[in-house]
Every structure is written in C-alpha cells, then in structure tokens.
Design a protein around this motif. Structure first.
Motif, PDB file in Angstrom:
ATOM      1  N   THR A   1       0.806  -1.220   0.000  1.00  0.00           N
ATOM      2  CA  THR A   1       0.000   0.000   0.000  1.00  0.00           C
ATOM      3  C   THR A   1       0.841   1.273   0.000  1.00  0.00           C
ATOM      4  O   THR A   1       0.613   2.179  -0.802  1.00  0.00           O
ATOM      5  N   ALA A   2       1.813   1.327   0.890  1.00  0.00           N
ATOM      6  CA  ALA A   2       2.605   2.547   1.010  1.00  0.00           C
ATOM      7  C   ALA A   2       3.385   2.786  -0.280  1.00  0.00           C
ATOM      8  O   ALA A   2       3.479   3.916  -0.769  1.00  0.00           O
ATOM      9  N   CYS A   3       3.928   1.725  -0.833  1.00  0.00           N
ATOM     10  CA  CYS A   3       4.676   1.870  -2.081  1.00  0.00           C
ATOM     11  C   CYS A   3       3.729   2.213  -3.226  1.00  0.00           C
ATOM     12  O   CYS A   3       4.071   3.003  -4.095  1.00  0.00           O
ATOM     13  N   HIS A   4       2.535   1.637  -3.203  1.00  0.00           N
ATOM     14  CA  HIS A   4       1.565   1.931  -4.256  1.00  0.00           C
ATOM     15  C   HIS A   4       1.227   3.421  -4.281  1.00  0.00           C
ATOM     16  O   HIS A   4       1.259   4.044  -5.341  1.00  0.00           O
ATOM     17  N   VAL A   5       0.939   3.994  -3.117  1.00  0.00           N
ATOM     18  CA  VAL A   5       0.589   5.421  -3.119  1.00  0.00           C
ATOM     19  C   VAL A   5       1.814   6.300  -3.372  1.00  0.00           C
ATOM     20  O   VAL A   5       1.684   7.490  -3.610  1.00  0.00           O
ATOM     21  N   SER A   6       2.995   5.718  -3.296  1.00  0.00           N
ATOM     22  CA  SER A   6       4.197   6.506  -3.587  1.00  0.00           C
ATOM     23  C   SER A   6       4.737   6.222  -4.977  1.00  0.00           C
ATOM     24  O   SER A   6       5.904   6.505  -5.261  1.00  0.00           O
ATOM     25  N   GLY A   7       3.942   5.606  -5.828  1.00  0.00           N
ATOM     26  CA  GLY A   7       4.345   5.476  -7.231  1.00  0.00           C
ATOM     27  C   GLY A   7       5.020   4.182  -7.635  1.00  0.00           C
ATOM     28  O   GLY A   7       5.825   4.161  -8.556  1.00  0.00           O
ATOM     29  N   ALA A   8       4.686   3.057  -6.968  1.00  0.00           N
ATOM     30  CA  ALA A   8       5.339   1.786  -7.286  1.00  0.00           C
ATOM     31  C   ALA A   8       5.060   1.314  -8.715  1.00  0.00           C
ATOM     32  O   ALA A   8       5.903   0.671  -9.328  1.00  0.00           O
ATOM     33  N   THR A   9       3.885   1.635  -9.241  1.00  0.00           N
ATOM     34  CA  THR A   9       3.556   1.180 -10.590  1.00  0.00           C
ATOM     35  C   THR A   9       4.526   1.772 -11.600  1.00  0.00           C
ATOM     36  O   THR A   9       5.019   1.080 -12.497  1.00  0.00           O
ATOM     37  N   ALA A  10       4.829   3.055 -11.435  1.00  0.00           N
ATOM     38  CA  ALA A  10       5.772   3.696 -12.343  1.00  0.00           C
ATOM     39  C   ALA A  10       7.162   3.078 -12.211  1.00  0.00           C
ATOM     40  O   ALA A  10       7.879   2.913 -13.197  1.00  0.00           O
ATOM     41  N   ILE A  11       7.525   2.700 -10.990  1.00  0.00           N
ATOM     42  CA  ILE A  11       8.828   2.060 -10.776  1.00  0.00           C
ATOM     43  C   ILE A  11       8.865   0.731 -11.521  1.00  0.00           C
ATOM     44  O   ILE A  11       9.830   0.414 -12.212  1.00  0.00           O
ATOM     45  N   PHE A  12       7.783  -0.032 -11.388  1.00  0.00           N
ATOM     46  CA  PHE A  12       7.723  -1.338 -12.036  1.00  0.00           C
ATOM     47  C   PHE A  12       7.853  -1.193 -13.555  1.00  0.00           C
ATOM     48  O   PHE A  12       8.645  -1.882 -14.194  1.00  0.00           O
ATOM     49  N   HIS A  13       7.101  -0.239 -14.109  1.00  0.00           N
ATOM     50  CA  HIS A  13       7.176  -0.027 -15.560  1.00  0.00           C
ATOM     51  C   HIS A  13       8.554   0.446 -15.982  1.00  0.00           C
ATOM     52  O   HIS A  13       9.070   0.061 -17.028  1.00  0.00           O
ATOM     53  N   ALA A  14       9.176   1.280 -15.161  1.00  0.00           N
ATOM     54  CA  ALA A  14      10.507   1.769 -15.517  1.00  0.00           C
ATOM     55  C   ALA A  14      11.502   0.611 -15.550  1.00  0.00           C
ATOM     56  O   ALA A  14      12.363   0.543 -16.430  1.00  0.00           O
ATOM     57  N   ILE A  15      11.373  -0.329 -14.608  1.00  0.00           N
ATOM     58  CA  ILE A  15      12.275  -1.483 -14.611  1.00  0.00           C
ATOM     59  C   ILE A  15      11.999  -2.357 -15.827  1.00  0.00           C
ATOM     60  O   ILE A  15      12.923  -2.773 -16.529  1.00  0.00           O
ATOM     61  N   GLN A  16      10.723  -2.603 -16.081  1.00  0.00           N
ATOM     62  CA  GLN A  16      10.367  -3.378 -17.279  1.00  0.00           C
ATOM     63  C   GLN A  16      10.984  -2.743 -18.519  1.00  0.00           C
ATOM     64  O   GLN A  16      11.561  -3.419 -19.364  1.00  0.00           O
ATOM     65  N   GLY A  17      10.874  -1.421 -18.601  1.00  0.00           N
ATOM     66  CA  GLY A  17      11.421  -0.711 -19.752  1.00  0.00           C
ATOM     67  C   GLY A  17      12.931  -0.868 -19.815  1.00  0.00           C
ATOM     68  O   GLY A  17      13.501  -1.158 -20.870  1.00  0.00           O
ATOM     69  N   HIS A  18      13.577  -0.704 -18.673  1.00  0.00           N
ATOM     70  CA  HIS A  18      15.032  -0.784 -18.628  1.00  0.00           C
ATOM     71  C   HIS A  18      15.535  -2.171 -19.023  1.00  0.00           C
ATOM     72  O   HIS A  18      16.578  -2.309 -19.655  1.00  0.00           O
ATOM     73  N   LEU A  19      14.781  -3.203 -18.643  1.00  0.00           N
ATOM     74  CA  LEU A  19      15.224  -4.570 -18.919  1.00  0.00           C
ATOM     75  C   LEU A  19      14.597  -5.146 -20.178  1.00  0.00           C
ATOM     76  O   LEU A  19      14.804  -6.322 -20.488  1.00  0.00           O
ATOM     77  N   ASP A  20      13.819  -4.319 -20.899  1.00  0.00           N
ATOM     78  CA  ASP A  20      13.143  -4.800 -22.107  1.00  0.00           C
ATOM     79  C   ASP A  20      12.251  -5.998 -21.827  1.00  0.00           C
ATOM     80  O   ASP A  20      12.251  -6.978 -22.580  1.00  0.00           O
ATOM     81  N   LEU A  21      11.520  -5.964 -20.756  1.00  0.00           N
ATOM     82  CA  LEU A  21      10.604  -7.059 -20.445  1.00  0.00           C
ATOM     83  C   LEU A  21       9.182  -6.631 -20.793  1.00  0.00           C
ATOM     84  O   LEU A  21       8.818  -5.479 -20.600  1.00  0.00           O
ATOM     85  N   THR A  22       8.394  -7.581 -21.310  1.00  0.00           N
ATOM     86  CA  THR A  22       6.989  -7.267 -21.550  1.00  0.00           C
ATOM     87  C   THR A  22       6.175  -7.754 -20.350  1.00  0.00           C
ATOM     88  O   THR A  22       6.718  -8.353 -19.430  1.00  0.00           O
ATOM     89  N   ASP A  23       4.857  -7.529 -20.397  1.00  0.00           N
ATOM     90  CA  ASP A  23       4.019  -7.923 -19.269  1.00  0.00           C
ATOM     91  C   ASP A  23       3.972  -9.430 -19.052  1.00  0.00           C
ATOM     92  O   ASP A  23       3.665  -9.897 -17.961  1.00  0.00           O
ATOM     93  N   VAL A  24       4.260 -10.208 -20.107  1.00  0.00           N
ATOM     94  CA  VAL A  24       4.154 -11.659 -19.957  1.00  0.00           C
ATOM     95  C   VAL A  24       5.493 -12.339 -19.650  1.00  0.00           C
ATOM     96  O   VAL A  24       5.522 -13.520 -19.344  1.00  0.00           O
ATOM     97  N   GLU A  25       6.599 -11.594 -19.698  1.00  0.00           N
ATOM     98  CA  GLU A  25       7.876 -12.226 -19.361  1.00  0.00           C
ATOM     99  C   GLU A  25       8.339 -11.694 -18.016  1.00  0.00           C
ATOM    100  O   GLU A  25       8.117 -10.530 -17.721  1.00  0.00           O
ATOM    101  N   ASP A  26       9.001 -12.548 -17.245  1.00  0.00           N
ATOM    102  CA  ASP A  26       9.555 -12.028 -16.012  1.00  0.00           C
ATOM    103  C   ASP A  26      11.065 -12.205 -15.926  1.00  0.00           C
ATOM    104  O   ASP A  26      11.707 -11.694 -15.029  1.00  0.00           O
TER     105      ASP A  26
END
Ligand SMILES: Cc1cc2nc3c(=O)[nH]c(=O)nc-3n(C[C@H](O)[C@H](O)[C@H](O)COP(=O)(O)O)c2cc1C
Ligand code: FES
Lengths: 152, 587
Positions: free
Chosen positions: A80-105
């Motif tokens: 919760t605390a991370c969510h309200v502090s922008g965790a989704t953007a962090i997750f997308h930024a990491i995905q972007g940095h590592l060239d991962l799509t939503d279906v690959e981990d």
C-alpha cells in the motif's frame, strides 16, 4: 557437493517427519533456484510424499517457482505505502530498462527475474525494491536503472 | 560514552551499515572511551540512518539522517559536552525537533526495541527479561496466570480483538495429553510492519510471552509462523531461541522446575490467507493453507488435532510486562473496554513514518498530527487507510475517531493489526479500492465461490471505472456483489475483502461519479484518464525531461520545444516531477 548429493542430504533431513513438505520444498528450491520436474519426481519416490501433494503446495504458495530464474531476483514492492508513492511507475521503468513485456519475467540473458511482492516492511522508504538480499528505498523511475546496472 | 546504531532492516536499507563502519573507523586507534553497540529499529524509520549517543553524564541524543562524513564531528562534539544539534531528532535532555511529537508515546510492547541489542540475551535479561517467566513458573498457578491476563483486559492484537485471557482459558480447560502454542508472525497486511519491528528489535519478549502462555494452558511445544519476506526477523528469532536454550530458558526443567517447552520456527512461503489461524495451522502441517470452518476452534482442535492457542506477535509481547506490573497498572493505559497500548506502522504521505505506540483510544488526529508530525508534502489530508485489505479508508471528517476496535468498526473500516497508510489529495480512492481488491482477488485461496469469483467480477468493474469505461449502475453492482461475498465467505479474507470498496463508495462517491460520468480522475492517478503533454510556450528545451524519461518517449534537442510520444509514454510522471519550468502538464 554436487546437485544429487545436496538433494539427498535434504531428503535425509526431512524424510518421515510430519509437516515437512513446505520446508522440504523451500530447501530444494535453493539448490537450483526453482523446482525441477525431475527433482520433484525423484523426491516423491524417495520420501513417499505424493507428487500431487508437492505440486499442490508448490502452486499454492507464491514463493515456489516452477521455471528457471535469473541470477538476480528483483522484487518490486507493490504494498500500500509503495503503491501510493508510485510503485507502478517504478515497475514499468524497470520493465522498460530490462526490455521485459508484461508476460515475461526473466530477461533473455538470464540475468534478472522481475517479481512483485506486497510489502517488504520498509514502508517508510517507499517506493522500495529488493534485489537479492539488498533493499533499496526512495526509488524514482530514473534511479532504478542506475541501481540495476550495479549488479554483475 | 556509548553509541548505538539502529541496524534493523529499515536502517540497513537507508545505509546504517556504512554509518556503523564509519563510526568504527573513526574510533579505531583513538584513545577514547566509547562503546559501540548495535540495536534495532527505534521506530523513526523516516530519519534513518539513526544513532543514539549517551554521554558519560547520562544525557542522550538521537541523531537521524546522518551521513558517514558527519559521524566524526558529531562524536567529537558530544565528547566535548557541547553536542551539535543540527542533526539531532529526539532527546530527553536537549531541545530537539521531535521531542514533542515522538516523545509523547507510551511504549510497552516496544519497550526495548531500538534500545537493546536484540541479539544479546544478556541485554534482555538486564532489562527485567525472563523475570515474569520466573515469577510465573515458580510462584503462580495456571489459573492465576490466566486470571491476571483476563483482568488486564488485553485483547488480541492480530485484528479481531478477542480477549486473550479468555482464549487461554479455553485452551487450558480442554484436557489433552498434548497442547501447542503458536505465534502468528505472518503479518500479511501490506503497509504493516509492527510485528517485524518487534521480532527484529526484541525477539525475547515474544518468546517470553509464548513461554508464559504455554505454562498457563499446559502446552510443551510451540511454533512461530514467520513471514518469508522477513529474513532479519527470522535470523534474530533463531539466535534468540538458541540462546534461550543454552541458558535453560527453553528446554526441559526450565529454571529448575518441571516445566518443559520446545520452540520451532516455521517460515511462511508466501500466502496472505495463511495469516488466518486455521489456514496457518494447515500450513504448519505442510498442506495448502486453506481455512477451515470454526468451530471447532483451535483451543479445542488445532495443530494436529490438539488444543492450540494462537496469538499475534504483539499480543505476546505485552504478556511479560503485564505479569510484572500487574493487571491494574496495565489498565491505567487506554480505555475501560480496551486497555493498554497499540503499536502502529505509519506510512504513506505522513512526515514521521515509522513505528509508534500510543494508548488505545488516542484519536486518529493525535496519531497523525501529533506523533506522526502531520502531512509529508504540502497537499492536504484526504484519508487514512486502516486494516489493510480487510479495512477501509477513513475520511477527513472522521479524523477524531479514537483508535479502538468498536469505534473504528463503526466507520466501516477495521482496526486490523496496526498498519496506517495516510493519503493526501494526490491519491485516487477508486485506484486504492482497486489496488486492495486486486490483492485479495490474488490471495483468495479459492475455496469459496463468491470470494474466488465475486472478487474477480468486482475487480473487473473497478478496472473498467478506472479506465474510463464505467457505467453508473456499476456502483450498485459493486455494492450488491460486496454483500454477497460478505454473506457467503467462510473466512475473514472474503468476509472483509469488500471493505475497501464499500468504504470508498460510502465516503468518496463523488470520485466514482467523476470517473464514470466525467471520465476524469480528480487526483490525477488513473493513467487511462490522463495524458502528459509539454506546453510549447513554457518549454525552453533544457532536455532534463528527455533525460529523465525511463522509456525514451520524449524527443527534442537543446533549446527546442520537446514533445512526448504518447504511444511510448508509460505515464510515470518522471518528466512532470523533473521540469523546473512548469512546462509538463497533466491533463
Ligand atoms: C485473511 C486473514 C489474514 C490474517 N492475517 C493475520 C496476520 O498476519 N497476523 C495475525 O496475527 N493475525 C492475522 N489474522 C487473524 C488470525 O486469524 C487470528 O485471529 C489472530 O492471529 C489471533 O491472535 P490474537 O488473538 O492475538 O489477535 C488474519 C485473519 C484473516 C482472516
Ligand atoms: S508497502 Fe512497500 S515496503 Fe511496505
């Protein structure tokens, strides 16, 4: 110790003990980073625990993995605390940095596996991620790349 | 002089390890009489890394947000008895910024956290450790112990608030050749870290509580079920158990009496529902953690079918204090119906985020604006979330609600285990409802149909609303599904999963309407209803936004107006935060 010796040592430790399935699988997972099909069958034959029971447990708890994973595990907190502090953007930024799509981990070079967790208990430092055993806090979308690049 | 460095997981993440090394380096080779010690989290996580200096004349100061370079000059100033106060946060002897706020706590369960070395049994013993156990097993009868706990009015801190004394009495009365005690350290609510703070900071207090309980109900074996994400807590707990065994505090013939007790740790494997006690018991037995119908309650038929008492970490951490100080002393804190104190984890948009403890019945306002120091940014307070995925969002006009089981329940939220996430006007309430529902939907064990499928349908509706495709009748459908899930679920997970949705509909209905009718997210959170653009009149082409963009969605060269490629943009807001010319607009 080679892999088989390690597995046999774990079997010896838990064989015949009641309530052993979860700690047994936890230790097995440490050997290869995930639970291999052959390992499960082998352990089932050696311990008498049913394959179905082991898969039942392995698929119920989020910690167990049935696929190979990267050398470094990135756990991005989506509590919760991370969510309200922008965790989704962090997750997308990491995905972007590592060239991962939503279906690959896991990255194609086998270096990183990206996962979500719900709260690492460091909410005061939100948003937070854990890489292997290190916790990194107060992340921003543009700071995560630099942190990731520090890992070999 | 003594220096204590906070080396709990929050401190370590903020660089306390380097601070500890810097102090060691500074002291190396100097002829000064300083003892350097390790401790855990004192609760001021917002100011990590932290250390406390106690000078030879007994005065102490807690320093926060220190850097390795500052360590030397601070120590030197304290040695000269003219302490630098610029980085001082809290002190009983000097004027410090947080004396009034953080100084106003009452600490019973956190009595030792951040003060003693959690890895040293001797420090625990030196602070009245295991004296309560000794008193109990050498001088008291089982019924007497249960009576003290009943009289104290202690209620379970795991969420439901059931009388601890009564629970022990049931387990005591059920005769059996074998009984168990369990400590629930699964702490699954995201945004809650009280139990982690206690286990990392004072593991012996929990072990002592469990031992006293075991004696009272007649058990000789126990389990601590600890969450997998807490490796440091597990380490401290393992060390504490090993040390207690070595000193004859756990084992056979404890302290020379005929009381025996053995204690094991079970590490969780990642399943929120395992916090529910019947699921937890199933998990210790090595099965999938699926809740069972109660009755029979664990006090009658628990672990491997034997009478079992399960309490939360914080509940156990109260026990030794109550035995030593008496029920009456305990009742001096808190309310008649709900005595004692409660630990809270403050997080979100609050200034002093961290771990605090206040008497039961303190108002939310006093927690947030008093101990908590108020809002973190200049945005106003919007709501506080209590009780995690089972709880709800309490709005501004109810901020004078006292924190205590019944009053919080009346708002539609629940007291829960103590996580408090503070939100300001930058938080979208529909997004929060969706966030929690996504969580419970993922964590539902799947046993009950409405919990499994109903939460999924609710989540789909919320996804629709937050992406601008909601319909007005969706609000009624949500309400209907919510009540069906509550009525038909077996365990607390399903019974309480709709709470975050129901409370947000109740208090923030106009926000739902804005999303549905106006296709607008007033807080500017729901990305589908949001676009970042660059105001050509204001952009001076400084390139900062383009460099900050993690996905290279911004193009433009120096001194030229930049443009955001909407197809590439992930709407993270990095450019919005970075622009110093107010040229990036959220529309
Ligand atoms: C879905 C669910 C999750 C729970 N998670 C926890 C938890 O993480 N920690 C906890 O102490 N109690 C949790 N509980 C409550 C326990 O079932 C139980 O009531 C509690 O551990 C009893 O201890 P207490 O009387 O000391 O509060 C949870 C309940 C439910 C329904
Ligand atoms: S919510 Fe992210 S650490 Fe707690």
């Amino acid at each position: 110790m080679d892999k088989k010796e390690k597995i046999d040592a774990i079997i010896a430790k838990f064989k015949g003990k009641r309530g052993a399935t979860i700690p047994l699988l936890q230790e097995l997972q440490e050997v290869e980073g995930y639970l291999e099909r052959e390992t499960i069958s082998y352990v089932a034959a050696e311990t008498g625990i049913k394959i179905a029971d082991m898969y039942g447990v392995a698929t119920f708890y989020s910690m167990f993995r049935l696929k190979p994973q990267g050398r470094h595990i990135i756990k991005v907190c989506k509590g919760t605390a991370c969510h309200v502090s922008g965790a989704t953007a962090i997750f997308h930024a990491i995905q972007g940095h590592l060239d991962l799509t939503d279906v690959e981990d896991t990255t194609s070079d086998g270096k990183y596996t990206l996962m979500e967790v719900a709260c690492l208990g460091c909410c005061s430092l939100a948003p937070v991620m854990m890489i292997d055993e290190d916790t990194h806090g107060k992340l921003t979308p543009d700071s995560v790349g630099k942190i990731l690049d520090r890992y070999e | 002089m003594e220096i204590k460095v906070g080396l709990a997981s929050c401190g370590l993440a903020a660089g306390a390890g380097e601070i500890y090394k810097a102090i060691e380096n500074y002291l190396a080779g100097k002829e000064i009489d300083v003892t350097l010690k390790k401790t855990a989290c004192i609760g001021m996580c917002f100011a990590e890394p932290i250390f406390e200096i106690t000078t030879d004349d007994g005065k102490s100061i807690t320093y926060g947000r220190v850097t390795a370079e500052e360590v030397g000059s601070i120590i030197e100033s304290c040695l000269k008895k003219e302490p630098l106060l610029e980085k001082a946060i809290l002190s009983p002897d000097f004027e410090c910024p947080e004396n009034e706020n953080l100084g106003s706590q009452t600490r019973i369960v956190l009595r030792n956290a951040g003060h003693i070395d959690p890895e040293s049994i001797d420090e625990y013993l030196a602070n009245d450790g295991y004296k309560a156990l000794e008193k109990v097993i050498k001088t008291m009868k089982q019924e007497e112990v249960i009576k003290v706990i009943k009289d104290s009015g202690l209620r379970g801190r795991g969420g439901a608030g059931f009388s601890t004394g009564l629970k022990w009495q049931f387990a005591y009365q059920n005769e059996s050749d074998k009984k168990y005690v369990i400590c629930n350290a699964d702490e699954g609510d995201p945004g809650a870290f009280m139990d982690k703070g206690i286990l990392e900071g004072d593991p012996h207090s929990v072990i002592e509580g469990m031992l006293i309980c075991a004696f009272a109900i007649g058990a000789d074996e126990g389990y601590v079920y600890c969450r997998a994400e807490y490796p440091l807590a597990v380490r401290h707990l393992k060390k504490a158990i090993a040390d207690a065994e070595e000193r004859g505090i756990i084992g056979e013939n404890i302290m020379g009496t005929d009381f025996n007790f053995s204690l094991h740790i079970k590490e969780g494997a990642g399943a929120f529902v395992c916090g529910e006690e019947t699921a937890l018991i199933g998990s210790i037995e090595g099965k999938r953690g699926m809740p069972n119908l109660r009755p029979p309650f664990p006090a009658k038929s628990g672990l491997w079918g034997k009478p079992t008492n399960n309490n939360n970490v914080e509940t156990y951490a109260n026990i030794a204090w109550i035995i030593l100080n008496g029920a009456e002393e305990y009742r001096k804190f808190g309310l008649e119906t709900c005595p004692g104190t409660k630990a809270f984890a403050l997080a979100g948009k609050i200034r002093n985020s961290g771990l605090i403890e206040v008497p039961m019945g303190t108002t939310l306002r006093n927690v947030i604006y008093g101990v908590g120091g108020g809002m973190k940014f200049d945005k106003p307070f919007k709501a506080v979330q209590l009780g995690g995925p089972s709880g709800g969002c309490i709005p501004e006009h109810l901020i004078d609600t006292p924190v205590e089981y019944e009053s919080i329940l009346k708002t539609g939220a629940i007291m829960g285990s103590g996580g408090m996430v503070v939100m300001d006007t930058d938080t979208c309430m529909i997004d929060i409802a969706r966030f929690f529902l996504n969580f419970t939907q993922n964590e539902s064990c799947g046993k009950c149909t409405f919990c499994r499928i109903g939460t999924k349908r609710m989540l789909e509706i919320l996804n629709r609303i937050t992406s601008g495709e909601g319909k007005m009748e969706d609000i009624d459908t949500l309400d209907k599904l919510a009540h069906q899930i509550i009525d038909t679920s077996l365990c607390g997970l399903g019974k309480s999963a709709p709470n975050p949705v129901l409370t947000t509909i109740k208090y923030f209905r106009e926000e739902y309407i804005a999303h549905i009718v106006e296709k607008r997210c007033p807080a500017g959170v729901c990305t589908a209803l949001l676009k970042y653009t660059i105001d050509a009149a204001k952009c001076i082409g400084c390139t900062v936004c383009a460099r900050k963009c993690p996905v290279d969605a911004i193009s433009g060269t120096v001194k030229q107006v930049h443009v955001i490629d909407q197809d590439k943009c992930i709407k993270c807001g990095a450019c919005y935060e970075a622009c110093r010319f107010d040229a990036v607009k959220k529309v």
